[in-house]
Design a protein around this motif. Structure first.
Motif, PDB file in Angstrom:
ATOM      1  N   ASP A 176      47.264  89.942  15.444  1.00 39.21           N
ATOM      2  CA  ASP A 176      47.317  90.438  14.070  1.00 39.21           C
ATOM      3  C   ASP A 176      48.353  89.652  13.261  1.00 39.21           C
ATOM      4  O   ASP A 176      48.983  88.711  13.771  1.00 39.21           O
ATOM      5  CB  ASP A 176      47.573  91.933  14.023  1.00 39.21           C
ATOM      6  N   LYS A 177      48.543  90.069  12.022  1.00 35.27           N
ATOM      7  CA  LYS A 177      49.394  89.301  11.101  1.00 35.27           C
ATOM      8  C   LYS A 177      50.849  89.247  11.523  1.00 35.27           C
ATOM      9  O   LYS A 177      51.588  88.377  11.072  1.00 35.27           O
ATOM     10  CB  LYS A 177      49.284  89.855   9.685  1.00 35.27           C
ATOM     11  N   GLY A 178      51.269  90.150  12.424  1.00 35.70           N
ATOM     12  CA  GLY A 178      52.651  90.111  12.894  1.00 35.70           C
ATOM     13  C   GLY A 178      52.973  88.846  13.662  1.00 35.70           C
ATOM     14  O   GLY A 178      54.130  88.437  13.758  1.00 35.70           O
ATOM     15  N   MET A 179      51.953  88.217  14.250  1.00 37.90           N
ATOM     16  CA  MET A 179      52.154  86.964  14.997  1.00 37.90           C
ATOM     17  C   MET A 179      51.922  85.736  14.130  1.00 37.90           C
ATOM     18  O   MET A 179      52.098  84.606  14.580  1.00 37.90           O
ATOM     19  CB  MET A 179      51.188  86.908  16.191  1.00 37.90           C
ATOM     20  N   ASN A 180      51.479  85.941  12.888  1.00 39.26           N
ATOM     21  CA  ASN A 180      51.103  84.835  12.011  1.00 39.26           C
ATOM     22  C   ASN A 180      52.347  84.220  11.367  1.00 39.26           C
ATOM     23  O   ASN A 180      52.659  84.449  10.200  1.00 39.26           O
ATOM     24  CB  ASN A 180      50.132  85.347  10.940  1.00 39.26           C
ATOM     25  N   THR A 181      53.054  83.420  12.177  1.00 37.52           N
ATOM     26  CA  THR A 181      54.249  82.726  11.686  1.00 37.52           C
ATOM     27  C   THR A 181      54.073  81.233  11.907  1.00 37.52           C
ATOM     28  O   THR A 181      53.264  80.792  12.739  1.00 37.52           O
ATOM     29  CB  THR A 181      55.512  83.191  12.422  1.00 37.52           C
ATOM     30  N   GLY A 182      54.841  80.456  11.181  1.00 31.26           N
ATOM     31  CA  GLY A 182      54.775  79.009  11.321  1.00 31.26           C
ATOM     32  C   GLY A 182      55.074  78.556  12.737  1.00 31.26           C
ATOM     33  O   GLY A 182      54.423  77.662  13.276  1.00 31.26           O
ATOM     34  N   GLU A 183      56.093  79.160  13.352  1.00 30.06           N
ATOM     35  CA  GLU A 183      56.475  78.773  14.710  1.00 30.06           C
ATOM     36  C   GLU A 183      55.346  79.038  15.708  1.00 30.06           C
ATOM     37  O   GLU A 183      55.057  78.211  16.575  1.00 30.06           O
ATOM     38  CB  GLU A 183      57.732  79.538  15.164  1.00 30.06           C
ATOM     39  N   ASN A 184      54.679  80.199  15.593  1.00 31.43           N
ATOM     40  CA  ASN A 184      53.605  80.518  16.525  1.00 31.43           C
ATOM     41  C   ASN A 184      52.388  79.612  16.322  1.00 31.43           C
ATOM     42  O   ASN A 184      51.732  79.209  17.281  1.00 31.43           O
ATOM     43  CB  ASN A 184      53.196  81.984  16.381  1.00 31.43           C
ATOM     44  N   ILE A 185      52.083  79.304  15.063  1.00 23.86           N
ATOM     45  CA  ILE A 185      50.970  78.389  14.784  1.00 23.86           C
ATOM     46  C   ILE A 185      51.297  76.998  15.324  1.00 23.86           C
ATOM     47  O   ILE A 185      50.469  76.355  15.983  1.00 23.86           O
ATOM     48  CB  ILE A 185      50.677  78.338  13.275  1.00 23.86           C
ATOM     49  N   ALA A 186      52.512  76.527  15.061  1.00 26.53           N
ATOM     50  CA  ALA A 186      52.923  75.203  15.541  1.00 26.53           C
ATOM     51  C   ALA A 186      52.895  75.151  17.065  1.00 26.53           C
ATOM     52  O   ALA A 186      52.478  74.149  17.663  1.00 26.53           O
ATOM     53  CB  ALA A 186      54.318  74.870  15.019  1.00 26.53           C
ATOM     54  N   TYR A 187      53.333  76.224  17.707  1.00 28.41           N
ATOM     55  CA  TYR A 187      53.324  76.279  19.173  1.00 28.41           C
ATOM     56  C   TYR A 187      51.905  76.105  19.711  1.00 28.41           C
ATOM     57  O   TYR A 187      51.662  75.327  20.642  1.00 28.41           O
ATOM     58  CB  TYR A 187      53.909  77.612  19.640  1.00 28.41           C
ATOM     59  N   ASN A 188      50.952  76.830  19.123  1.00 31.25           N
ATOM     60  CA  ASN A 188      49.568  76.725  19.584  1.00 31.25           C
ATOM     61  C   ASN A 188      49.013  75.324  19.369  1.00 31.25           C
ATOM     62  O   ASN A 188      48.294  74.792  20.223  1.00 31.25           O
ATOM     63  CB  ASN A 188      48.693  77.750  18.858  1.00 31.25           C
ATOM     64  N   ILE A 189      49.329  74.722  18.237  1.00 30.95           N
ATOM     65  CA  ILE A 189      48.840  73.377  17.959  1.00 30.95           C
ATOM     66  C   ILE A 189      49.424  72.374  18.953  1.00 30.95           C
ATOM     67  O   ILE A 189      48.706  71.544  19.525  1.00 30.95           O
ATOM     68  CB  ILE A 189      49.185  72.973  16.511  1.00 30.95           C
ATOM     69  N   LEU A 190      50.737  72.441  19.179  1.00 25.17           N
ATOM     70  CA  LEU A 190      51.397  71.506  20.097  1.00 25.17           C
ATOM     71  C   LEU A 190      50.885  71.658  21.530  1.00 25.17           C
ATOM     72  O   LEU A 190      50.824  70.683  22.279  1.00 25.17           O
ATOM     73  CB  LEU A 190      52.917  71.717  20.058  1.00 25.17           C
ATOM     74  N   HIS A 191      50.525  72.884  21.920  1.00 19.22           N
ATOM     75  CA  HIS A 191      50.027  73.131  23.286  1.00 19.22           C
ATOM     76  C   HIS A 191      48.508  73.073  23.365  1.00 19.22           C
ATOM     77  O   HIS A 191      47.907  73.498  24.348  1.00 19.22           O
ATOM     78  CB  HIS A 191      50.539  74.479  23.792  1.00 19.22           C
ATOM     79  N   LYS A 192      47.899  72.545  22.279  1.00 14.97           N
ATOM     80  CA  LYS A 192      46.453  72.336  22.232  1.00 14.97           C
ATOM     81  C   LYS A 192      45.664  73.633  22.419  1.00 14.97           C
ATOM     82  O   LYS A 192      44.582  73.647  22.998  1.00 14.97           O
ATOM     83  CB  LYS A 192      46.036  71.294  23.271  1.00 14.97           C
ATOM     84  N   ASN A 193      46.229  74.721  21.946  1.00 13.00           N
ATOM     85  CA  ASN A 193      45.534  76.000  21.895  1.00 13.00           C
ATOM     86  C   ASN A 193      44.968  76.216  20.500  1.00 13.00           C
ATOM     87  O   ASN A 193      45.374  75.557  19.545  1.00 13.00           O
ATOM     88  CB  ASN A 193      46.487  77.166  22.218  1.00 13.00           C
ATOM     89  N   GLY A 194      44.044  77.156  20.406  1.00 15.48           N
ATOM     90  CA  GLY A 194      43.574  77.575  19.097  1.00 15.48           C
ATOM     91  C   GLY A 194      44.190  78.909  18.730  1.00 15.48           C
ATOM     92  O   GLY A 194      44.863  79.554  19.541  1.00 15.48           O
ATOM     93  N   TYR A 195      43.962  79.358  17.507  1.00 18.08           N
ATOM     94  CA  TYR A 195      44.474  80.668  17.087  1.00 18.08           C
ATOM     95  C   TYR A 195      43.523  81.288  16.073  1.00 18.08           C
ATOM     96  O   TYR A 195      42.841  80.597  15.316  1.00 18.08           O
ATOM     97  CB  TYR A 195      45.887  80.560  16.499  1.00 18.08           C
ATOM     98  N   ILE A 196      43.472  82.605  16.090  1.00 17.65           N
ATOM     99  CA  ILE A 196      42.778  83.403  15.075  1.00 17.65           C
ATOM    100  C   ILE A 196      43.716  84.548  14.732  1.00 17.65           C
ATOM    101  O   ILE A 196      43.929  85.444  15.553  1.00 17.65           O
ATOM    102  CB  ILE A 196      41.426  83.948  15.583  1.00 17.65           C
TER     103      ILE A 196
END
Length: 577
Positions: free
Chosen positions: A288-308
């Motif tokens: 949910d939106k509580g996890m929608n932070t720049g750091e969490n998005i960047a983490y997923n991108i750097l670790h080649k994960n996706g996010y919704i």
């Protein structure tokens, strides 16, 4: 006064040789059984045969002959139901030295427990320990009771005799075992994950993440239990739990955090554990939106994960708000539902290696939709909050959190209306309400999956309700809180027991094809109980379609009205294969 109740039951019989005071041997065929509670061997005569010396006139070898007769009677009894007479004294009193009514419904949980080979894991670990109690027996007991009769560890120990189980350990052993459960926690979670993957299959293309917290009946904080933002609005110290769930709704793993940890700060540590320990490839993290932070998005991108992730609409920037409210681009569906999306270059705020906050450009897909049902819900909840705000104003009480945003404060004299700085005049903020109304029913999701169809993104995100439901189950059915243990090791062990209990319930839900709620499944398992009758027999008096389905899952016939303790033990042993 005696009365007789004829029932039909399989019996095991044997030949008894009884030396009488006159020195003669008297033969009879008897039925043997073990008295519950005392464990004493009892016998009941089935057929009197006579003295051995007299029987020798009729049979060459009476003992061999009647042994064969007893053997044949037992065999025939197993093939055909035979009548058995129970004797009762009308003025018989209840013997409080042992439990007359015991639960057999736990055997359904035992089936899943042993399919996951949790018993083998704990037995193997104990081989290296110098302890004289069974870690596996204690863990089983705590898990079964957490599902069926959730209570403290002490009360769990006291209720142990309510099951058809033969466990031998002391209360002190239970608390000592908690330290070992904590020590082996990470290995056990990985073991369970591997068993779920092999036995049931794991779909981890999408993993769902959410955070909740649990309170303790204490006033002062410590290194783990700290005061933070309680989901239940309690003042007690809490711990945070981050839980990961797979695409089928089965919990994968969890981690505890200090009570004052922000929700958004918990995701990366849990994903680190998941990727390192569980050896996963690319996953899509749904939250949910509580996890929608720049750091969490960047983490997923750097670790080649996706996010919704969900995205706040009312608190969004002007560009996204205008996109949401513009009719252009929406695809209409039935009942007023509509969707549109766009791929936009956007910026996220992250902390660089120097510790500075910087903007980083990324490409992101924004999916927005309108739901009439969501709009109706938003209007209903706001109307309640506004009404509460009006009552607070009339009572001159300080505004409550839920309604505070609809109250505006203006310095003025209430009698003359003249504005000045000493007195606050409270009123409803009508402008704020009108602004909120514009966005009723609108929802936004942001994702890294640029090529994924909009409906699929929405459907995946909606799966997040299962993890929210899991938290509700832990707090309602499993009564995970309040937590009564106090050391960090025991707290960790407590939540491990709750996690395993939740997993067994979720597996049972899947195997019964989601026909029943977890509350219904628990209640039905609680109702599968047998009452001691006589001569080692128990009577079962509860059976219906749900119990039949539970039996089919575990390979157990719960329809039998009468069973011996031996037959019951065979059922339990069967769940361990």
């Amino acid at each position: 006064m005696l009365f007789y109740d004829i029932i039909y039951m399989v019996m095991n019989v044997f030949l008894k040789k009884d030396k009488r005071p006159n020195g003669r041997i008297y033969l009879s065929i008897v039925q043997g059984y073990r008295e519950p509670g005392t464990g004493k061997v009892k016998q009941k005569a089935v057929k009197s045969l006579g003295y051995l010396d007299e029987l020798k006139k009729e049979f060459e070898d009476p003992i061999a002959h009647f042994k064969e007769v007893a053997k044949q009677m037992t065999k025939e009894a197993k093939e055909a139901v035979r009548p058995l007479t129970f004797n009762f004294l009308a003025d018989e009193t209840i013997d409080t030295s042992f439990t007359l009514r015991k639960n057999l419904g736990f055997s359904v949980l035992s089936f899943f427990y042993h399919q996951l080979k949790i018993d083998g894991f704990l037995i193997n670990r104990q081989r290296n320990l110098d302890i004289d109690y069974s870690l596996n027996n204690i863990f089983q007991m705590l898990v079964y009771l957490r599902v069926l009769y959730p209570c403290s560890k002490k009360q769990s120990f006291e209720k142990m005799d309510d099951f058809f189980l033969n466990f031998d350990f002391e209360l002190a052993d239970v608390y000592r075992a908690l330290d070992y459960f904590n020590f082996y926690k990470d290995d056990l979670l990985l073991h369970i994950h591997e068993m779920v993957r092999m036995v049931y299959g794991r779909d981890m293309s999408n993993v769902y993440y959410d955070v909740t917290n649990y309170y303790f009946e204490i006033n002062e904080s410590d290194s783990l239990r700290k005061k933070g933002v309680s989901k239940e609005h309690r003042p007690n110290p809490i711990v945070q739990m981050g839980l990961l769930m797979d695409n089928s709704g089965l919990p994968i793993t969890y981690r505890l955090f200090e009570g004052n940890t922000n929700d958004c700060e918990t995701l990366m540590p849990v994903l680190d554990d998941l990727k390192d320990d569980f050896g996963l490839k690319r996953i899509i993290v749904v939250a949910d939106k509580g996890m929608n932070t720049g750091e969490n998005i960047a983490y997923n991108i750097l670790h080649k994960n996706g996010y919704i992730y969900s995205q706040t609409v009312r608190g969004a920037n002007a560009d996204l708000k205008n996109f949401v409210l513009s009719d252009e681009g929406y695809v209409q569906f039935g009942d007023g539902f509509k969707i549109k999306s766009r791929i936009v270059p956007t910026y996220i705020w992250v902390t660089n290696v120097s510790g500075k906050r910087v903007k980083v450009p990324i490409e992101q897909k924004q999916v927005v939709f309108y739901s009439p049902d969501y709009a109706k819900k938003a209007r209903y909840e706001r109307a309640k909050a506004v009404e509460k705000a009006k009552k607070l104003i009339r009572s001159s009480r300080l505004p409550a959190k839920g309604s505070f945003k609809y109250i505006m404060s203006t310095p003025c004299d209430r009698e003359t209306g003249e504005l000045y700085e000493c007195v606050d005049f409270y009123s409803i903020d009508e402008k704020k309400i009108e602004e909120e109304k514009k966005f009723d029913g609108f929802y936004a999701i942001v994702t890294s999956e640029l090529d994924m169809p909009d409906r699929e993104i929405i459907d995946i995100y909606r799966g997040l309700w299962r993890i929210e439901e899991s938290f509700k189950i832990t707090k309602s059915e499993l009564k995970t809180r309040p937590v009564y243990v106090s050391t960090k090791e025991h707290i960790e062990a407590h939540f491990l027991i709750c996690f395993v209990s939740l997993l067994l319930l979720r597996l049972l839900e899947i195997k019964t094809e989601y026909k029943y709620s977890t509350k219904t499944l628990i209640n039905e398992m609680k109702n599968i109980t047998g009452t001691y009758v006589d001569e080692n027999y128990y009577m079962f008096d509860y059976f219906n379609e749900i119990v039949e389905d539970l039996g089919k899952v575990a390979g157990i016939d719960f329809s039998k009205r009468f069973m011996t303790l031996g037959e019951i033990k065979k059922i339990i042993a069967q769940t361990k294969k």
